[in-house]
Design a protein around this motif. Structure first.
Motif, PDB file in Angstrom:
ATOM      1  N   VAL A 229       2.923  34.874  18.413  1.00 23.37           N
ATOM      2  CA  VAL A 229       4.025  34.002  17.981  1.00 23.37           C
ATOM      3  C   VAL A 229       5.020  33.748  19.110  1.00 23.37           C
ATOM      4  O   VAL A 229       5.509  32.627  19.281  1.00 23.37           O
ATOM      5  CB  VAL A 229       4.743  34.617  16.763  1.00 23.37           C
ATOM      6  CG1 VAL A 229       6.037  33.881  16.456  1.00 23.37           C
ATOM      7  CG2 VAL A 229       3.829  34.595  15.547  1.00 23.37           C
ATOM      8  N   THR A 230       5.312  34.772  19.903  1.00 23.29           N
ATOM      9  CA  THR A 230       6.351  34.639  20.918  1.00 23.29           C
ATOM     10  C   THR A 230       5.852  34.038  22.226  1.00 23.29           C
ATOM     11  O   THR A 230       6.670  33.605  23.042  1.00 23.29           O
ATOM     12  CB  THR A 230       6.980  36.012  21.218  1.00 23.29           C
ATOM     13  OG1 THR A 230       5.946  36.929  21.618  1.00 23.29           O
ATOM     14  CG2 THR A 230       7.701  36.546  19.997  1.00 23.29           C
ATOM     15  N   THR A 231       4.544  33.996  22.442  1.00 21.95           N
ATOM     16  CA  THR A 231       4.042  33.490  23.728  1.00 21.95           C
ATOM     17  C   THR A 231       3.335  32.153  23.621  1.00 21.95           C
ATOM     18  O   THR A 231       3.116  31.492  24.622  1.00 21.95           O
ATOM     19  CB  THR A 231       3.057  34.486  24.371  1.00 21.95           C
ATOM     20  OG1 THR A 231       1.952  34.699  23.498  1.00 21.95           O
ATOM     21  CG2 THR A 231       3.749  35.797  24.663  1.00 21.95           C
ATOM     22  N   SER A 232       2.930  31.738  22.416  1.00 22.34           N
ATOM     23  CA  SER A 232       2.180  30.483  22.302  1.00 22.34           C
ATOM     24  C   SER A 232       3.110  29.357  21.908  1.00 22.34           C
ATOM     25  O   SER A 232       3.873  29.467  20.942  1.00 22.34           O
ATOM     26  CB  SER A 232       1.054  30.615  21.270  1.00 22.34           C
ATOM     27  OG  SER A 232       1.575  30.925  19.995  1.00 22.34           O
ATOM     28  N   GLY A 233       3.031  28.248  22.644  1.00 22.89           N
ATOM     29  CA  GLY A 233       3.831  27.088  22.313  1.00 22.89           C
ATOM     30  C   GLY A 233       3.137  26.183  21.329  1.00 22.89           C
ATOM     31  O   GLY A 233       3.709  25.231  20.828  1.00 22.89           O
ATOM     32  N   GLY A 234       1.908  26.434  21.043  1.00 19.94           N
ATOM     33  CA  GLY A 234       1.126  25.617  20.121  1.00 19.94           C
ATOM     34  C   GLY A 234      -0.204  26.290  19.898  1.00 19.94           C
ATOM     35  O   GLY A 234      -0.369  27.473  20.141  1.00 19.94           O
ATOM     36  N   VAL A 235      -1.179  25.556  19.434  1.00 20.86           N
ATOM     37  CA  VAL A 235      -2.509  26.109  19.203  1.00 20.86           C
ATOM     38  C   VAL A 235      -3.239  26.130  20.530  1.00 20.86           C
ATOM     39  O   VAL A 235      -3.669  25.097  21.035  1.00 20.86           O
ATOM     40  CB  VAL A 235      -3.280  25.283  18.167  1.00 20.86           C
ATOM     41  CG1 VAL A 235      -4.670  25.853  17.987  1.00 20.86           C
ATOM     42  CG2 VAL A 235      -2.531  25.255  16.847  1.00 20.86           C
ATOM     43  N   ALA A 236      -3.366  27.295  21.114  1.00 21.94           N
ATOM     44  CA  ALA A 236      -4.036  27.452  22.399  1.00 21.94           C
ATOM     45  C   ALA A 236      -5.366  28.150  22.159  1.00 21.94           C
ATOM     46  O   ALA A 236      -5.418  29.233  21.573  1.00 21.94           O
ATOM     47  CB  ALA A 236      -3.181  28.263  23.360  1.00 21.94           C
ATOM     48  N   THR A 237      -6.460  27.515  22.620  1.00 20.24           N
ATOM     49  CA  THR A 237      -7.798  28.066  22.391  1.00 20.24           C
ATOM     50  C   THR A 237      -7.929  29.468  22.944  1.00 20.24           C
ATOM     51  O   THR A 237      -8.503  30.364  22.302  1.00 20.24           O
ATOM     52  CB  THR A 237      -8.859  27.152  23.028  1.00 20.24           C
ATOM     53  OG1 THR A 237      -8.714  25.836  22.511  1.00 20.24           O
ATOM     54  CG2 THR A 237     -10.249  27.672  22.741  1.00 20.24           C
ATOM     55  N   GLY A 238      -7.391  29.697  24.138  1.00 25.02           N
ATOM     56  CA  GLY A 238      -7.499  31.011  24.757  1.00 25.02           C
ATOM     57  C   GLY A 238      -6.807  32.080  23.946  1.00 25.02           C
ATOM     58  O   GLY A 238      -7.344  33.174  23.733  1.00 25.02           O
ATOM     59  N   ARG A 239      -5.608  31.765  23.443  1.00 28.00           N
ATOM     60  CA  ARG A 239      -4.871  32.767  22.680  1.00 28.00           C
ATOM     61  C   ARG A 239      -5.506  33.015  21.317  1.00 28.00           C
ATOM     62  O   ARG A 239      -5.477  34.138  20.810  1.00 28.00           O
ATOM     63  CB  ARG A 239      -3.406  32.343  22.543  1.00 28.00           C
ATOM     64  CG  ARG A 239      -2.635  32.421  23.864  1.00 28.00           C
ATOM     65  CD  ARG A 239      -1.146  32.282  23.645  1.00 28.00           C
ATOM     66  NE  ARG A 239      -0.430  32.456  24.894  1.00 28.00           N
ATOM     67  CZ  ARG A 239      -0.118  31.471  25.719  1.00 28.00           C
ATOM     68  NH1 ARG A 239      -0.473  30.232  25.418  1.00 28.00           N
ATOM     69  NH2 ARG A 239       0.539  31.699  26.841  1.00 28.00           N
TER      70      ARG A 239
END
Length: 400
Positions: A229-239
Protein backbone atom coordinates in the motif's frame (compact mmCIF):
# COMPACT_ATOMS: atom_id res chain seq x y z
CA UNK A 1 -8.78 -18.20 59.84
CA UNK A 2 -6.07 -20.51 58.58
CA UNK A 3 -8.59 -22.50 56.54
CA UNK A 4 -10.00 -19.32 54.99
CA UNK A 5 -6.51 -18.14 54.05
CA UNK A 6 -5.73 -21.50 52.47
CA UNK A 7 -8.95 -21.38 50.45
CA UNK A 8 -8.27 -17.81 49.37
CA UNK A 9 -4.79 -18.74 48.23
CA UNK A 10 -6.06 -21.82 46.42
CA UNK A 11 -8.32 -19.59 44.38
CA UNK A 12 -5.27 -17.64 43.23
CA UNK A 13 -3.14 -20.65 42.37
CA UNK A 14 -3.82 -23.15 39.61
CA UNK A 15 -3.01 -26.80 39.54
CA UNK A 16 -0.72 -27.97 36.74
CA UNK A 17 -3.67 -29.30 34.74
CA UNK A 18 -6.22 -26.57 35.55
CA UNK A 19 -5.77 -24.48 32.42
CA UNK A 20 -5.92 -26.01 28.98
CA UNK A 21 -7.12 -23.07 26.89
CA UNK A 22 -5.84 -19.53 26.54
CA UNK A 23 -7.86 -16.80 28.19
CA UNK A 24 -9.18 -13.81 26.27
CA UNK A 25 -6.84 -11.61 28.31
CA UNK A 26 -3.83 -13.60 27.08
CA UNK A 27 -4.99 -13.19 23.49
CA UNK A 28 -5.39 -9.47 24.16
CA UNK A 29 -1.78 -9.39 25.32
CA UNK A 30 -0.75 -11.10 22.09
CA UNK A 31 -2.21 -8.20 20.09
CA UNK A 32 0.26 -5.88 21.79
CA UNK A 33 3.02 -8.35 21.00
CA UNK A 34 2.07 -8.18 17.31
CA UNK A 35 2.87 -4.47 17.36
CA UNK A 36 6.19 -5.19 19.07
CA UNK A 37 7.08 -7.71 16.36
CA UNK A 38 6.15 -5.16 13.69
CA UNK A 39 8.49 -2.65 15.29
CA UNK A 40 11.28 -5.22 15.45
CA UNK A 41 11.01 -6.08 11.76
CA UNK A 42 10.82 -2.40 10.80
CA UNK A 43 13.92 -1.65 12.88
CA UNK A 44 15.82 -4.53 11.30
CA UNK A 45 14.79 -3.39 7.82
CA UNK A 46 16.15 0.08 8.58
CA UNK A 47 19.45 -1.26 9.98
CA UNK A 48 20.49 -4.21 7.78
CA UNK A 49 24.04 -4.38 9.10
CA UNK A 50 25.77 -6.79 11.47
CA UNK A 51 25.63 -4.21 14.26
CA UNK A 52 21.99 -3.42 13.56
CA UNK A 53 21.06 -7.11 13.47
CA UNK A 54 22.77 -7.72 16.82
CA UNK A 55 20.95 -4.80 18.41
CA UNK A 56 17.60 -6.07 17.12
CA UNK A 57 18.48 -9.53 18.47
CA UNK A 58 19.01 -8.11 21.98
CA UNK A 59 15.72 -6.21 21.83
CA UNK A 60 13.90 -9.28 20.50
CA UNK A 61 15.28 -11.53 23.25
CA UNK A 62 14.14 -9.02 25.85
CA UNK A 63 10.60 -8.93 24.48
CA UNK A 64 10.50 -12.72 24.20
CA UNK A 65 11.39 -13.01 27.90
CA UNK A 66 8.41 -10.77 28.71
CA UNK A 67 6.12 -12.97 26.61
CA UNK A 68 7.32 -16.35 27.89
CA UNK A 69 7.08 -15.32 31.57
CA UNK A 70 3.58 -14.05 30.91
CA UNK A 71 2.73 -17.50 29.53
CA UNK A 72 4.11 -19.21 32.64
CA UNK A 73 2.17 -16.81 34.86
CA UNK A 74 -1.05 -17.92 33.19
CA UNK A 75 -0.14 -21.52 33.94
CA UNK A 76 0.31 -21.05 37.68
CA UNK A 77 -2.02 -18.21 38.68
CA UNK A 78 -5.71 -17.63 38.12
CA UNK A 79 -5.90 -14.91 35.48
CA UNK A 80 -9.51 -14.23 36.45
CA UNK A 81 -8.35 -12.89 39.81
CA UNK A 82 -8.43 -9.04 39.89
CA UNK A 83 -4.78 -8.75 41.00
CA UNK A 84 -3.53 -10.84 38.12
CA UNK A 85 -5.80 -9.10 35.62
CA UNK A 86 -4.28 -5.77 36.60
CA UNK A 87 -0.79 -7.29 36.48
CA UNK A 88 -1.29 -8.57 32.94
CA UNK A 89 -2.81 -5.29 31.77
CA UNK A 90 0.18 -3.46 33.24
CA UNK A 91 2.51 -5.87 31.42
CA UNK A 92 0.61 -5.17 28.21
CA UNK A 93 1.07 -1.43 28.64
CA UNK A 94 4.76 -1.89 29.44
CA UNK A 95 5.20 -4.01 26.32
CA UNK A 96 3.45 -1.31 24.29
CA UNK A 97 5.82 1.35 25.64
CA UNK A 98 8.85 -0.84 24.91
CA UNK A 99 7.60 -1.40 21.37
CA UNK A 100 7.00 2.33 20.81
CA UNK A 101 10.54 3.32 21.82
CA UNK A 102 12.18 0.22 20.32
CA UNK A 103 13.43 1.88 17.09
CA UNK A 104 15.44 4.41 19.13
CA UNK A 105 16.36 2.12 22.05
CA UNK A 106 20.06 2.33 21.13
CA UNK A 107 19.86 6.09 20.71
CA UNK A 108 17.82 8.50 22.82
CA UNK A 109 15.26 6.09 24.32
CA UNK A 110 17.57 3.61 26.01
CA UNK A 111 16.57 4.53 29.55
CA UNK A 112 12.84 4.30 28.75
CA UNK A 113 13.24 0.86 27.16
CA UNK A 114 15.43 -0.54 29.94
CA UNK A 115 13.40 1.02 32.74
CA UNK A 116 10.09 -0.22 31.34
CA UNK A 117 11.44 -3.76 30.94
CA UNK A 118 12.58 -3.80 34.56
CA UNK A 119 9.30 -2.30 35.72
CA UNK A 120 7.35 -5.06 33.96
CA UNK A 121 9.49 -7.90 35.28
CA UNK A 122 10.01 -6.65 38.84
CA UNK A 123 6.44 -5.34 39.02
CA UNK A 124 5.14 -8.78 38.09
CA UNK A 125 7.16 -10.34 40.90
CA UNK A 126 5.89 -7.74 43.40
CA UNK A 127 2.26 -8.35 42.47
CA UNK A 128 2.68 -12.12 42.75
CA UNK A 129 4.28 -11.78 46.18
CA UNK A 130 1.63 -9.42 47.56
CA UNK A 131 -1.28 -11.34 46.05
CA UNK A 132 -0.21 -14.55 47.81
CA UNK A 133 0.19 -13.02 51.26
CA UNK A 134 -0.08 -14.04 54.02
CA UNK A 135 0.76 -17.55 52.78
CA UNK A 136 3.22 -17.26 49.90
CA UNK A 137 3.81 -20.99 49.64
CA UNK A 138 5.90 -20.76 46.50
CA UNK A 139 9.11 -18.79 46.19
CA UNK A 140 8.73 -17.72 42.56
CA UNK A 141 8.44 -13.97 43.24
CA UNK A 142 11.57 -13.97 45.39
CA UNK A 143 13.54 -15.81 42.71
CA UNK A 144 12.36 -13.42 39.99
CA UNK A 145 13.36 -10.42 42.08
CA UNK A 146 16.81 -11.90 42.62
CA UNK A 147 17.56 -12.53 38.94
CA UNK A 148 15.98 -9.41 37.50
CA UNK A 149 17.55 -7.43 40.30
CA UNK A 150 20.91 -8.82 39.16
CA UNK A 151 20.21 -7.64 35.61
CA UNK A 152 19.17 -4.15 36.75
CA UNK A 153 22.67 -2.57 36.99
CA UNK A 154 23.76 -3.51 33.44
CA UNK A 155 20.37 -2.43 32.07
CA UNK A 156 20.48 1.00 33.74
CA UNK A 157 24.21 1.69 33.36
CA UNK A 158 23.99 0.55 29.74
CA UNK A 159 21.10 2.94 29.12
CA UNK A 160 23.28 5.80 30.40
CA UNK A 161 26.11 4.94 28.00
CA UNK A 162 26.27 4.79 24.23
CA UNK A 163 27.37 2.65 21.28
CA UNK A 164 29.36 -0.51 21.92
CA UNK A 165 29.34 -0.04 25.70
CA UNK A 166 25.55 -0.06 25.79
CA UNK A 167 25.43 -3.13 23.58
CA UNK A 168 27.89 -5.01 25.80
CA UNK A 169 26.13 -4.13 29.06
CA UNK A 170 22.71 -4.97 27.67
CA UNK A 171 24.09 -8.26 26.39
CA UNK A 172 25.17 -9.04 29.95
CA UNK A 173 21.69 -8.14 31.22
CA UNK A 174 19.96 -10.38 28.69
CA UNK A 175 22.35 -13.26 29.44
CA UNK A 176 21.56 -12.96 33.16
CA UNK A 177 17.82 -13.03 32.50
CA UNK A 178 18.07 -16.18 30.40
CA UNK A 179 20.62 -17.80 32.69
CA UNK A 180 18.17 -17.63 35.58
CA UNK A 181 15.64 -19.88 33.91
CA UNK A 182 18.32 -22.27 32.64
CA UNK A 183 19.60 -22.67 36.23
CA UNK A 184 16.06 -23.33 37.48
CA UNK A 185 16.07 -19.86 39.10
CA UNK A 186 18.81 -20.79 41.57
CA UNK A 187 18.75 -18.28 44.44
CA UNK A 188 21.20 -18.08 47.37
CA UNK A 189 19.54 -19.49 50.48
CA UNK A 190 16.79 -21.15 48.45
CA UNK A 191 18.72 -23.28 46.01
CA UNK A 192 17.15 -24.35 42.72
CA UNK A 193 13.44 -23.97 42.29
CA UNK A 194 11.56 -27.29 42.48
CA UNK A 195 9.27 -28.15 39.62
CA UNK A 196 6.32 -27.86 41.99
CA UNK A 197 6.90 -24.08 42.00
CA UNK A 198 6.38 -23.95 38.22
CA UNK A 199 3.52 -26.30 37.33
CA UNK A 200 2.08 -25.93 33.85
CA UNK A 201 -0.52 -27.47 31.61
CA UNK A 202 1.00 -29.14 28.52
CA UNK A 203 -2.15 -28.30 26.57
CA UNK A 204 -1.93 -24.63 27.52
CA UNK A 205 1.79 -24.40 26.75
CA UNK A 206 1.37 -26.11 23.38
CA UNK A 207 -1.53 -23.86 22.45
CA UNK A 208 0.42 -20.73 23.39
CA UNK A 209 3.39 -21.85 21.28
CA UNK A 210 1.13 -22.49 18.30
CA UNK A 211 -0.59 -19.16 18.77
CA UNK A 212 2.66 -17.20 18.82
CA UNK A 213 3.69 -18.77 15.51
CA UNK A 214 0.35 -17.79 13.98
CA UNK A 215 0.76 -14.30 15.42
CA UNK A 216 4.19 -13.77 13.89
CA UNK A 217 2.94 -15.13 10.56
CA UNK A 218 0.13 -12.60 10.85
CA UNK A 219 2.74 -9.90 11.38
CA UNK A 220 4.41 -11.01 8.15
CA UNK A 221 1.08 -10.69 6.31
CA UNK A 222 0.65 -7.23 7.83
CA UNK A 223 4.10 -6.28 6.54
CA UNK A 224 3.18 -7.47 3.03
CA UNK A 225 -0.01 -5.47 2.88
CA UNK A 226 1.37 -2.27 4.40
CA UNK A 227 4.46 -2.37 2.15
CA UNK A 228 2.35 -2.82 -0.96
CA UNK A 229 0.00 0.00 0.00
CA UNK A 230 2.75 2.47 0.90
CA UNK A 231 5.09 1.80 -2.03
CA UNK A 232 2.80 1.22 -5.01
CA UNK A 233 1.37 4.17 -6.88
CA UNK A 234 -0.97 1.97 -8.86
CA UNK A 235 -1.31 -1.58 -10.11
CA UNK A 236 2.27 -2.63 -10.74
CA UNK A 237 2.83 -6.10 -12.22
CA UNK A 238 6.10 -6.56 -10.36
CA UNK A 239 4.63 -5.70 -6.99
CA UNK A 240 1.56 -7.88 -7.54
CA UNK A 241 3.89 -10.75 -8.44
CA UNK A 242 5.95 -10.04 -5.33
CA UNK A 243 2.83 -9.96 -3.17
CA UNK A 244 1.76 -13.30 -4.62
CA UNK A 245 5.15 -14.90 -4.03
CA UNK A 246 5.51 -13.64 -0.47
CA UNK A 247 2.00 -14.73 0.49
CA UNK A 248 2.63 -18.18 -0.99
CA UNK A 249 5.84 -18.39 1.05
CA UNK A 250 3.91 -17.49 4.21
CA UNK A 251 1.36 -20.23 3.52
CA UNK A 252 4.15 -22.77 3.02
CA UNK A 253 5.86 -21.77 6.29
CA UNK A 254 2.54 -22.16 8.10
CA UNK A 255 2.05 -25.60 6.57
CA UNK A 256 5.55 -26.78 7.45
CA UNK A 257 5.08 -25.75 11.09
CA UNK A 258 1.55 -26.91 11.77
CA UNK A 259 1.40 -30.23 9.95
CA UNK A 260 0.43 -32.76 12.67
CA UNK A 261 2.58 -31.07 15.28
CA UNK A 262 -0.08 -30.02 17.78
CA UNK A 263 -1.09 -33.33 19.34
CA UNK A 264 2.44 -34.68 19.54
CA UNK A 265 3.72 -31.45 21.12
CA UNK A 266 1.31 -31.95 24.02
CA UNK A 267 2.53 -35.53 24.46
CA UNK A 268 6.15 -34.40 24.42
CA UNK A 269 5.54 -31.71 27.05
CA UNK A 270 3.67 -34.18 29.28
CA UNK A 271 6.25 -36.97 29.01
CA UNK A 272 8.62 -37.74 31.88
CA UNK A 273 8.71 -36.60 35.50
CA UNK A 274 10.64 -33.37 34.78
CA UNK A 275 8.56 -31.23 32.45
CA UNK A 276 11.00 -28.35 32.66
CA UNK A 277 13.39 -29.93 30.18
CA UNK A 278 10.97 -30.32 27.24
CA UNK A 279 9.40 -26.93 28.01
CA UNK A 280 12.80 -25.17 27.87
CA UNK A 281 13.72 -26.96 24.65
CA UNK A 282 10.49 -25.99 22.92
CA UNK A 283 10.93 -22.45 24.24
CA UNK A 284 14.25 -22.17 22.37
CA UNK A 285 12.89 -23.81 19.22
CA UNK A 286 9.98 -21.42 19.03
CA UNK A 287 12.19 -18.46 19.81
CA UNK A 288 14.29 -19.36 16.74
CA UNK A 289 11.23 -19.89 14.54
CA UNK A 290 9.54 -16.67 15.65
CA UNK A 291 12.61 -14.57 14.92
CA UNK A 292 13.22 -16.35 11.63
CA UNK A 293 9.71 -15.51 10.41
CA UNK A 294 10.30 -11.92 11.50
CA UNK A 295 13.50 -11.87 9.43
CA UNK A 296 11.62 -13.41 6.51
CA UNK A 297 9.03 -10.62 6.72
CA UNK A 298 11.85 -8.13 6.20
CA UNK A 299 12.66 -10.04 3.03
CA UNK A 300 8.99 -9.73 2.04
CA UNK A 301 9.19 -5.96 2.48
CA UNK A 302 12.27 -5.76 0.26
CA UNK A 303 10.75 -8.01 -2.39
CA UNK A 304 7.52 -6.01 -2.64
CA UNK A 305 9.16 -2.58 -2.46
CA UNK A 306 12.07 -3.37 -4.83
CA UNK A 307 11.10 -6.39 -6.97
CA UNK A 308 13.51 -5.62 -9.85
CA UNK A 309 16.21 -3.67 -8.00
CA UNK A 310 19.89 -4.52 -8.12
CA UNK A 311 20.45 -7.15 -5.38
CA UNK A 312 22.51 -6.66 -2.25
CA UNK A 313 24.11 -9.16 0.07
CA UNK A 314 22.08 -7.86 3.02
CA UNK A 315 18.86 -8.39 1.06
CA UNK A 316 19.77 -11.97 0.18
CA UNK A 317 20.68 -12.58 3.82
CA UNK A 318 17.10 -11.96 4.92
CA UNK A 319 15.36 -13.40 1.83
CA UNK A 320 17.22 -16.71 2.07
CA UNK A 321 18.51 -16.61 5.63
CA UNK A 322 15.11 -16.18 7.26
CA UNK A 323 13.60 -19.35 5.74
CA UNK A 324 16.84 -21.28 6.36
CA UNK A 325 16.77 -20.32 10.04
CA UNK A 326 13.10 -21.30 10.21
CA UNK A 327 13.88 -24.72 8.76
CA UNK A 328 16.70 -25.16 11.28
CA UNK A 329 14.35 -24.41 14.18
CA UNK A 330 11.62 -26.62 12.73
CA UNK A 331 14.10 -29.46 12.20
CA UNK A 332 15.11 -29.43 15.87
CA UNK A 333 11.45 -29.09 16.85
CA UNK A 334 10.58 -32.13 14.75
CA UNK A 335 13.39 -34.16 16.27
CA UNK A 336 12.24 -33.32 19.80
CA UNK A 337 8.54 -33.87 19.22
CA UNK A 338 8.55 -36.73 16.69
CA UNK A 339 11.87 -38.34 17.58
CA UNK A 340 13.33 -38.21 14.07
CA UNK A 341 14.71 -35.76 11.52
CA UNK A 342 12.88 -35.13 8.25
CA UNK A 343 15.79 -35.41 5.79
CA UNK A 344 14.51 -32.88 3.19
CA UNK A 345 14.80 -30.03 5.68
CA UNK A 346 18.55 -30.11 6.33
CA UNK A 347 19.01 -30.74 2.60
CA UNK A 348 16.96 -27.63 1.85
CA UNK A 349 19.08 -25.60 4.31
CA UNK A 350 22.24 -26.76 2.51
CA UNK A 351 20.70 -25.89 -0.87
CA UNK A 352 19.81 -22.41 0.36
CA UNK A 353 23.40 -21.88 1.45
CA UNK A 354 24.72 -23.17 -1.87
CA UNK A 355 22.37 -20.92 -3.85
CA UNK A 356 23.40 -17.75 -2.03
CA UNK A 357 26.13 -16.76 -4.55
CA UNK A 358 23.53 -17.14 -7.31
CA UNK A 359 20.73 -15.33 -5.51
CA UNK A 360 22.92 -12.30 -4.91
CA UNK A 361 23.11 -11.82 -8.69
CA UNK A 362 19.36 -11.81 -9.37
CA UNK A 363 16.59 -9.31 -8.47
CA UNK A 364 14.78 -9.79 -5.14
CA UNK A 365 11.62 -11.05 -6.85
CA UNK A 366 13.42 -13.90 -8.59
CA UNK A 367 15.35 -14.75 -5.43
CA UNK A 368 12.08 -14.90 -3.48
CA UNK A 369 10.51 -17.16 -6.11
CA UNK A 370 13.40 -19.61 -5.81
CA UNK A 371 13.49 -19.54 -2.02
CA UNK A 372 9.76 -19.45 -1.31
CA UNK A 373 7.21 -21.31 -3.41
CA UNK A 374 9.76 -23.44 -5.28
CA UNK A 375 12.24 -24.63 -2.65
CA UNK A 376 10.02 -24.54 0.43
CA UNK A 377 7.09 -25.92 -1.53
CA UNK A 378 9.10 -29.00 -2.39
CA UNK A 379 9.31 -29.83 1.32
CA UNK A 380 5.57 -30.47 1.24
CA UNK A 381 5.51 -32.39 -2.03
CA UNK A 382 8.53 -34.69 -1.71
CA UNK A 383 8.32 -37.94 0.28
CA UNK A 384 9.18 -37.55 3.95
CA UNK A 385 12.48 -39.42 4.25
CA UNK A 386 13.14 -39.91 7.95
CA UNK A 387 16.47 -40.13 9.72
CA UNK A 388 16.17 -42.07 12.97
CA UNK A 389 13.12 -43.50 14.72
CA UNK A 390 10.82 -42.24 17.41
CA UNK A 391 12.50 -42.34 20.82
CA UNK A 392 9.27 -42.51 22.79
CA UNK A 393 7.82 -45.90 23.53
CA UNK A 394 4.69 -46.54 21.56
CA UNK A 395 5.00 -43.30 19.59
CA UNK A 396 4.64 -43.47 15.85
CA UNK A 397 5.85 -40.60 13.63
CA UNK A 398 2.81 -38.83 12.31
CA UNK A 399 4.30 -36.82 9.48
CA UNK A 400 6.48 -33.86 8.93
Amino acid sequence: MGGADEASEAQRLRGSEALTRSTLLELFFDLVFVFALTQLSATLAAHLTWAGAFQVLLLALTLWRVWILTVSTGDVYDLHHPAFILMLIAAMFGTLVMACVLPSAFQRSGLVFAGTNLAVQLGRAAVLFLALRPHPRDTRPIRLVFWFGASTPPWIVGALTHGTTRALLWTLAVVLEYLGSQLHWYTPGLGRSPQSDWPFSPEHQAERFRQIIIIVIGEAVLTMGSTYVTTSGGVATGRIGALTVTFATTAVLWRIYTYQSGERMVSYLAAGPDRWVPAHRLDWCHLVMVFSIMITSVGFEITIAHPYAHPRWSWVAVIAGGPALFLAGRTVFGYLVFGYVSAPRPIAIAVLGGLTPVLVRVPPLLASVVVGPVLLGLLILVPDLRIGRSRREGARPLGR
